[in-house]
Design an enzyme around this catalytic site. Structure first.
Site, short mmCIF file in Angstrom:
data_model
loop_
_atom_site.label_atom_id
_atom_site.label_comp_id
_atom_site.label_asym_id
_atom_site.label_seq_id
_atom_site.Cartn_x
_atom_site.Cartn_y
_atom_site.Cartn_z
N TYR A 167 -8.42 -8.08 12.34
CA TYR A 167 -7.30 -7.13 12.38
C TYR A 167 -6.86 -6.88 13.82
CZ TYR A 167 -5.14 -2.44 12.33
OH TYR A 167 -4.32 -1.36 12.54
N ASN B 159 -7.48 6.84 15.55
CA ASN B 159 -7.58 7.04 14.10
C ASN B 159 -6.68 8.18 13.65
OD1 ASN B 159 -9.91 5.45 15.01
ND2 ASN B 159 -10.49 5.51 12.86
N ALA C 236 5.23 -1.63 9.65
CA ALA C 236 4.66 -2.36 8.50
C ALA C 236 3.48 -3.20 8.95
CB ALA C 236 5.72 -3.26 7.88
N THR D 242 0.84 -1.21 0.00
CA THR D 242 0.00 0.00 0.00
C THR D 242 0.87 1.25 0.00
OG1 THR D 242 -0.12 -0.11 2.40
CG2 THR D 242 -1.98 -1.04 1.19
P1 NAD Z 1 -0.26 2.20 5.28
O1 NAD Z 1 -0.96 1.12 4.52
O2 NAD Z 1 -0.13 3.53 4.66
O3 NAD Z 1 1.20 1.72 5.71
C1 NAD Z 1 1.59 0.40 5.87
C2 NAD Z 1 2.93 0.23 5.17
O4 NAD Z 1 3.42 -1.09 5.44
C3 NAD Z 1 2.82 0.36 3.65
O5 NAD Z 1 3.89 1.12 3.15
C4 NAD Z 1 2.88 -1.08 3.15
O6 NAD Z 1 3.39 -1.17 1.83
C5 NAD Z 1 3.78 -1.70 4.20
N1 NAD Z 1 3.58 -3.14 4.41
C6 NAD Z 1 2.41 -3.79 4.63
N2 NAD Z 1 2.65 -5.09 4.88
C7 NAD Z 1 4.00 -5.26 4.82
C8 NAD Z 1 4.85 -6.37 4.98
N3 NAD Z 1 4.38 -7.59 5.28
N4 NAD Z 1 6.19 -6.19 4.84
C9 NAD Z 1 6.69 -4.96 4.55
N5 NAD Z 1 5.93 -3.88 4.37
C10 NAD Z 1 4.59 -4.03 4.52
O7 NAD Z 1 -1.02 2.28 6.68
P2 NAD Z 1 -0.81 3.25 7.91
O8 NAD Z 1 -2.11 3.87 8.19
O9 NAD Z 1 0.39 4.08 7.72
O10 NAD Z 1 -0.55 2.18 9.06
C11 NAD Z 1 0.77 1.84 9.47
C12 NAD Z 1 0.72 0.90 10.67
O11 NAD Z 1 0.09 1.54 11.75
C13 NAD Z 1 -0.05 -0.41 10.44
O12 NAD Z 1 0.68 -1.44 11.09
C14 NAD Z 1 -1.37 -0.18 11.14
O13 NAD Z 1 -1.90 -1.38 11.63
C15 NAD Z 1 -0.95 0.73 12.28
N6 NAD Z 1 -2.02 1.61 12.75
C16 NAD Z 1 -2.57 2.54 11.91
C17 NAD Z 1 -3.54 3.41 12.40
C18 NAD Z 1 -4.21 4.44 11.52
O14 NAD Z 1 -5.13 5.10 12.01
N7 NAD Z 1 -3.79 4.64 10.29
C19 NAD Z 1 -3.93 3.33 13.74
C20 NAD Z 1 -3.36 2.33 14.56
C21 NAD Z 1 -2.38 1.50 14.05
C1 UD1 Z 2 -8.66 2.68 11.79
C2 UD1 Z 2 -7.43 2.26 10.99
C3 UD1 Z 2 -6.73 1.10 11.66
C4 UD1 Z 2 -6.40 1.52 13.08
C5 UD1 Z 2 -7.64 1.99 13.82
C6 UD1 Z 2 -7.19 2.55 15.16
C7 UD1 Z 2 -7.36 2.45 8.57
C8 UD1 Z 2 -7.87 1.88 7.30
N1 UD1 Z 2 -7.82 1.84 9.66
O1 UD1 Z 2 -9.62 1.60 11.85
O2 UD1 Z 2 -5.52 0.79 10.98
O3 UD1 Z 2 -5.78 0.48 13.78
O4 UD1 Z 2 -8.27 3.04 13.08
O5 UD1 Z 2 -7.95 3.56 15.57
O6 UD1 Z 2 -6.62 3.40 8.60
N2 UD1 Z 2 -16.61 4.36 7.48
C9 UD1 Z 2 -17.71 4.84 6.77
N3 UD1 Z 2 -17.56 5.09 5.43
C10 UD1 Z 2 -16.39 4.87 4.75
C11 UD1 Z 2 -15.29 4.38 5.49
C12 UD1 Z 2 -15.44 4.13 6.85
O7 UD1 Z 2 -18.80 5.03 7.33
O8 UD1 Z 2 -16.33 5.13 3.54
C13 UD1 Z 2 -16.77 4.11 8.92
C14 UD1 Z 2 -16.36 2.71 9.35
O9 UD1 Z 2 -17.44 1.80 9.21
C15 UD1 Z 2 -15.96 2.96 10.81
C16 UD1 Z 2 -15.37 4.36 10.79
O10 UD1 Z 2 -15.86 4.97 9.59
O11 UD1 Z 2 -17.08 2.93 11.64
C17 UD1 Z 2 -13.85 4.37 10.78
O12 UD1 Z 2 -13.41 3.51 9.74
P1 UD1 Z 2 -11.89 3.37 9.28
O13 UD1 Z 2 -11.30 4.69 9.01
O14 UD1 Z 2 -11.88 2.35 8.21
O15 UD1 Z 2 -11.14 2.92 10.54
P2 UD1 Z 2 -11.19 1.92 11.76
O16 UD1 Z 2 -11.86 0.64 11.42
O17 UD1 Z 2 -11.66 2.71 12.92
#
Ligand code: NAD
Ligand code: UD1
Length: 318
Positions: free
Chosen positions: A143, A176, A76, A38
């Site tokens: 997840y 989030n 990752a 991604t």
């Molecule tokens: P993202 O998809 O932008 O980043 C994930 C990155 O990891 C990407 O660059 C992808 O190519 C790489 N990747 C995925 N699987 C891999 C693997 N097996 N080996 C090597 N690289 C791999 O997502 P993000 O939102 O930046 O999330 C990053 C991390 O933070 C994730 O582990 C996610 O679970 C965690 N996280 C995200 C949020 C959020 O709100 N975005 C909240 C809590 C935790």
């Molecule tokens: C998100 C993160 C996850 C992280 C978690 C921690 C992503 C994709 N997911 O999960 O990695 O661990 O926060 O807080 O970054 N929704 C809609 N319409 C849409 C998309 C989403 O209604 O088009 C709703 C979903 O059903 C959910 C809420 O918005 O209720 C948040 O969704 P989403 O941003 O996908 O995140 P989380 O599941 O909370």
């Protein structure tokens, strides 16, 4: 802080690439291990040692440790709750086995500092908000299960008495996270960027469930500050922290704020309601007292300020 060599897994993705930018700015040397599933190579600056590889493949992990890191950021992983239901094995490989491989290699290489990207999804449905770190973890999404299993693996390693070098671990249960570089087009990335993309392209917004479910939105720069601040902060060693803004917003409230900020009337905007998705938590808000006390950290971006910065960026994306 002394200059270090830091391995950032997932450094081509949304959260990881912001960490890399800040670490480079602070003068550290960086290795990124990312399979670009991604993430994007465009997010990786030239002066980074980039290894295209997968954390679930021990050979790729070996390459990432050729030059021993002083610190590892294990970021990752698959970030989508939804894809964990459509492809649970890929989640297990990326989130659990990937983390196990990286921790195992840290132990072999005598690395002594490890920070892990955990998630608020580890809690599942909560009895009360704001949720504290002491609340039981009963994840309800596949997840959340993989993130929690990996978190436990990290912390069980962190207390091993038999290791030659103690691995000082810290986990951030991030709420989030939003901000520039989160995908505006990928329906499996965070809801904030999805909605901003929809409104900028004048597309209808899809809401899953009744839209009254709430989330705690935290801006990327606040997240980066917490991680960077804790690298050398001994008080954070061995600890798990909530990392959110500390306020919950319903999904409907979020759509209204985005529309108004972009000059649209929420009453006239086309929205459709769809069946609630599996693993969807109802209400979420972080207690951020523990991180505040141990690190002196406080978020600087409220939703409006963070949203405006994100929109400013989104308007520049072709
Ligand atoms: P993202 O998809 O932008 O980043 C994930 C990155 O990891 C990407 O660059 C992808 O190519 C790489 N990747 C995925 N699987 C891999 C693997 N097996 N080996 C090597 N690289 C791999 O997502 P993000 O939102 O930046 O999330 C990053 C991390 O933070 C994730 O582990 C996610 O679970 C965690 N996280 C995200 C949020 C959020 O709100 N975005 C909240 C809590 C935790
Ligand atoms: C998100 C993160 C996850 C992280 C978690 C921690 C992503 C994709 N997911 O999960 O990695 O661990 O926060 O807080 O970054 N929704 C809609 N319409 C849409 C998309 C989403 O209604 O088009 C709703 C979903 O059903 C959910 C809420 O918005 O209720 C948040 O969704 P989403 O941003 O996908 O995140 P989380 O599941 O909370």
């Amino acid at each position: 802080m002394a200059k270090k060599h830091i391995l950032v897994t997932g450094g081509a993705g949304f959260i990881g690439s912001h960490m890399v930018d800040r670490l480079l700015k602070d003068g550290h040397n960086i290795t990124v291990l990312d399979n670009l599933s991604t993430g994007s190579k465009n997010n990786i600056p030239k002066n980074v040692n980039f290894i295209k590889g997968d954390t679930s493949n021990p050979k790729d992990v070996e390459k990432a440790f050729e030059k021993k890191p002083d610190v590892v950021f294990q970021i990752a992983g698959c970030a989508s709750t939804i894809t964990s239901f459509s492809n649970p094995l890929s989640d297990i490989y990326a989130n659990f086995i990937g983390t196990v491989n990286i921790v195992k290699k840290c132990v072999e290489a005598n690395v002594d500092r490890f920070l892990y990207a955990s998630s608020m999804t580890t809690y599942g449905h909560v009895k009360e908000i704001p949720v504290k770190e002491t609340h039981p973890c009963v994840p309800i999404s596949y997840y959340g299960i993989t993130k929690y299993a990996a978190e436990r693996f990290v912390h069980a390693t962190g207390i091993r008495p038999d290791l030659k070098t103690k691995l000082n671990v810290t986990s951030f249960r991030m709420f989030n996270v939003y901000g520039p570089r989160q995908s505006l087009t990928n329906p499996y990335q965070g809801v904030m960027a999805i909605f901003i993309g929809n409104v900028l392209r004048h597309e209808p917004i899809k809401i899953f469930g009744d839209g009254k479910q709430s989330r705690d939105f935290v801006y990327i720069e606040d997240v980066v500050n917490a991680w960077i601040g804790s690298i050398d902060k001994e008080k954070t060693f061995g600890q798990v922290y909530n990392l959110g803004f500390g306020k919950d917003r319903s999904i409907i409230e979020l759509t209204n704020t985005i529309m108004e900020t972009l000059g649209n009337d929420p009453k006239k905007y086309k929205m459709s309601f769809h069946k609630e998705r599996p693993g969807d938590q109802r209400h979420m808000q972080a207690s951020i007292t523990k991180l505040g006390n141990d690190l002196g950290w406080k978020p600087k971006y409220d939703l409006q300020k963070g949203l405006e910065k994100t929109i400013e960026w989104a308007k520049t994306v072709k």
